[in-house]
Design a protein around this motif. Structure first.
Motif, short mmCIF file in Angstrom:
data_model
loop_
_atom_site.label_atom_id
_atom_site.label_comp_id
_atom_site.label_asym_id
_atom_site.label_seq_id
_atom_site.Cartn_x
_atom_site.Cartn_y
_atom_site.Cartn_z
N ARG A 1 0.86 -1.19 0.00
CA ARG A 1 0.00 0.00 0.00
C ARG A 1 0.89 1.23 0.00
O ARG A 1 1.80 1.34 0.81
CB ARG A 1 -0.92 0.02 1.22
N GLY A 2 0.60 2.15 -0.94
CA GLY A 2 1.45 3.31 -1.03
C GLY A 2 0.83 4.43 -1.82
O GLY A 2 -0.32 4.35 -2.27
N THR A 3 1.63 5.47 -2.01
CA THR A 3 1.21 6.66 -2.76
C THR A 3 2.26 6.98 -3.81
O THR A 3 3.45 7.09 -3.49
CB THR A 3 1.03 7.86 -1.82
N VAL A 4 1.80 7.11 -5.05
CA VAL A 4 2.68 7.51 -6.15
C VAL A 4 2.52 9.02 -6.30
O VAL A 4 1.48 9.51 -6.74
CB VAL A 4 2.31 6.77 -7.45
N SER A 5 3.57 9.74 -5.90
CA SER A 5 3.47 11.20 -5.97
C SER A 5 3.53 11.71 -7.40
O SER A 5 2.94 12.75 -7.71
CB SER A 5 4.59 11.84 -5.14
N GLU A 6 4.23 10.97 -8.28
CA GLU A 6 4.29 11.39 -9.68
C GLU A 6 4.68 10.21 -10.55
O GLU A 6 5.57 9.43 -10.20
CB GLU A 6 5.29 12.53 -9.86
#
Length: 680
Positions: free
Chosen positions: A552-557
């Motif tokens: 689980r994570g966040t792709v900032s760009e």
């Protein structure tokens, strides 16, 4: 004529003397050969010894052979002062030179003892040993005899034993037991030599985990007293057993070494250059030691050794295993000293050598059983009985494709659960395809090997800790496709790999061969199942070669073709055969996301993708959420307005108080001036 007469008379005198000696010897032989005389001699000797020791002494018989110059004693029994059996000797035989005895010289050409059984007791340090009275009696007696002999005859009584042999010796000391079959000590022109055969000993030691049974067997010990003295031990067999299961039972990934279970065979050869009361100087020429169960396989150990005042110094140390060799110029060991409250301490000069981790696989880590890659090692080490410090640790391959520089330490060695291993890796570089070659040295499932190949040269800087059933790693991984900051842990208790990873501009396109995918910046948390029992069940059920776990994570760009996206939430679940994922971008009015399924990392370009769209404000739930949000804003605005009014009122009140305070101060000063004027 006078000379002839003198020679004739001298010959007559010498002949008479020889005849007299022969007659005396014959008479003594006849007298001493009689049983009654021998019994009287035996009774006198036993009585004198009993009186001297103040205990019961008994002997069966004695045999005195004047012609053969041999004295034999049979069946000697000595009790301690508590009337307990202490010493029993079957036969004591001594071959004497009776003519030298007349000259106050005890010359023993051969002495032999057969069948000795000794029971020695010393229950505690405060209590006296049951054999101490014998030492005290003979120490005082030997001193008195030396003084008497020097005063009466003017000539010191000397002893000279050419050969001593002991057979079938058995000694009990408290709960310990030792025996040997044969010991021979023989004089030579330069010193003496000794040969010991069939040594056996067994004893019990008390530890925190209970009693430990130990046994020692030595086939032969050869000692030659020369310049230098030479000592050789052959067939040394040491057994240690604590009657507990071995530590690796049911743990296939744990090494077989267990200090509570040893079965070591060893040989040793050394030279003793100096042996003193509190000092030893020796050279260890050759040592071998093997234990087939635990995996100890010492092919050679050589070093110089100097011991003085509880300090041990080793020089020119050379150690060899099957394919591993280590050299150390010097090692200083300060042995424990309770008088100054000093624990065990040691320090080494730089350690260097060639290491093959396969040599220690059975001993410490079965996972290294296929690791045959040769490595070059240099390091320095110092520590105590509770901690070890490693400095300037350098590991590299001969072709310099691998280079590691690190420092570390191990704490709490005396407590297994509290023990902590810490290392800081200041530099690690693995060039080319070396990473894949290293992974191939392990007996593990090879997953995502193409991705490892695509990383190219890998560098690492960071720290790791090894605790009880837990390993922690953190640092920065540098590759030709980008850098990765990570922090993860191996949970040995529950068998999970957990942690987080963060990167900026990582080129995943080269790893998964998706050319349209641009650099990716993300921050992710993961949890991977590493339990062999659980993962094997999942693989039997679903098959597959993917890792089992969640991300689980966040792709900032990230960018795909000409589209650039920001702030994507990623959620991936994998059962080993299929990885189901969701990628979502939350907007103010519209949420865009897609679901995908991947069966292997090699087929990522053919994965199934299902896009979805969600517009805010069309459903009752959205309107209600929006009204609640507006109401929340109104409440917050009213609260802020009330807070401002309250603060404004407080400021007015503070200004009024300050004005009143200044007015009172002016009135007080005015009254003071009027009082001063009136007084004038």
């Amino acid at each position: 004529m006078k000379v002839k007469k003198w020679l004739k008379r001298t010959g007559i005198v010498m002949g008479c003397l020889v005849a007299f000696v022969i007659v005396v010897m014959v008479v003594l032989a006849v007298i001493l050969s009689r049983p009654s005389v021998q019994n009287r001699v035996l009774h006198y000797a036993v009585s004198a010894l009993s009186e001297k020791l103040q205990t019961h002494v008994q002997a069966d018989s004695v045999s005195i052979d004047v012609v053969g110059q041999k004295v034999s004693l049979y069946g000697l029994d000595v009790e301690d002062q508590q009337q307990r059996p202490m010493l029993a000797i079957d036969t004591l035989s001594v071959r004497l030179d009776f003519w030298a005895l007349i000259q106050r010289e005890v010359k023993v050409s051969k002495a032999a003892v057969y069948g000795v059984e000794a029971h020695l007791l010393k229950p505690s340090k405060e209590e006296t040993a049951n054999y101490q009275f014998v030492i005290d009696a003979f120490r005082k007696d030997s001193t008195d005899r030396r003084d008497t002999a020097n005063d009466s005859k003017g000539k010191k009584l000397t002893f000279d034993v050419k050969q001593l042999s002991l057979h079938r010796i058995h000694v009990f000391y408290n709960d310990q037991e030792a025996s040997f079959s044969h010991l021979t000590v023989r004089q030579r022109r330069q010193g003496y030599m000794a040969v010991l055969n069939g040594l056996q000993a067994q004893w019990v030691s008390m530890t925190k985990k209970g009693p430990v049974r130990q046994q020692l067997q030595v086939q032969s010990v050869d000692f030659a007293d020369g310049r230098p003295k030479h000592l050789s031990l052959e067939g040394v067999h040491f057994v240690r057993d604590n009657d507990l299961p071995r530590k690796n039972v049911g743990k296939p990934n744990r090494g077989a070494f267990d200090a509570g279970h040893l079965d070591v065979w060893a040989n040793m050869e050394c030279e003793l250059q100096h042996v003193g009361a509190d000092s030893v100087c020796a050279v260890l020429l050759h040592t071998t030691a093997t234990d087939s169960v635990s995996g100890i396989d010492l092919r050679d150990l050589r070093c110089g050794l100097v011991y003085r005042q509880k300090q041990l110094r080793l020089t020119d140390v050379f150690l060899q295993q099957r394919s591993t060799t280590l050299s150390i110029d010097s090692v200083l060991i300060l042995l424990p000293d309770t008088t100054v409250e000093r624990p065990l301490q040691y320090h080494t000069s730089p350690i260097s050598g060639h290491v093959v981790l396969q040599d220690i696989s059975q001993l410490f880590s079965p996972a290294l059983s296929k690791f045959a890659m040769p490595l070059e090692l240099t390091a320095e080490m110092n520590g105590t009985n509770t901690d070890i410090t490693f400095r300037n640790v350098r590991v590299n391959t001969a072709d310099q494709r691998l280079n590691i520089l690190a420092n570390g330490q191990i704490d709490h060695l005396d407590n297994g659960r509290d023990m902590v291993v810490r290392f800081h890796v200041s530099k690690m570089v693995a060039k080319g395809q070396l990473t894949a070659e290293i992974l191939n040295q392990f007996k593990v499932n090879k997953l995502m090997m193409k991705q490892f190949d695509a990383l190219g040269t890998i560098g690492y800087t960071g720290d790791f800790r090894v605790l009880w059933r837990r390993e922690e790693f953190r640092g920065t991984l540098t590759t030709q496709e980008g850098n990765l900051h990570f922090n993860f842990a191996l949970d040995g208790q529950n068998h999970y790999l957990t942690g987080s990873a963060k990167t900026t501009g990582f080129r995943l396109a080269q790893l998964f061969m998706v050319e349209a995918l641009g650099p990716v910046s993300f921050n992710a948390d993961f949890k991977i199942d590493i339990s062999k029992q659980r993962t094997s069940q999942m693989r039997r059920k679903y098959g597959g070669k993917l890792p089992i776990g969640s991300v689980r994570g966040t792709v900032s760009e990230c960018s795909y073709k000409k589209v650039t996206l920001h702030n994507l939430d990623v959620d991936i679940e994998s059962d080993g055969a299929n990885a189901n994922g969701t990628v979502m971008q939350r907007g103010r009015h519209v949420d865009v996301w897609c679901n995908f399924v991947m069966t292997s990392t090699d087929s990522i370009r053919q994965m199934k993708v299902r896009p979805k769209l969600k517009i805010h404000g069309l459903s009752e739930e959205d309107r209600q959420a929006k009204e609640e949000q507006k109401e929340q804003h109104r409440r917050e605005k009213a609260d802020r307005r009330d807070q401002r009014r309250k603060e404004k009122a407080e400021r007015r009140q503070q200004r009024a108080e300050k004005r009143e305070q200044r007015r009172q101060q002016r009135a007080e000063k005015k009254a003071q001036r009027e009082a001063e004027n009136q007084a004038e």
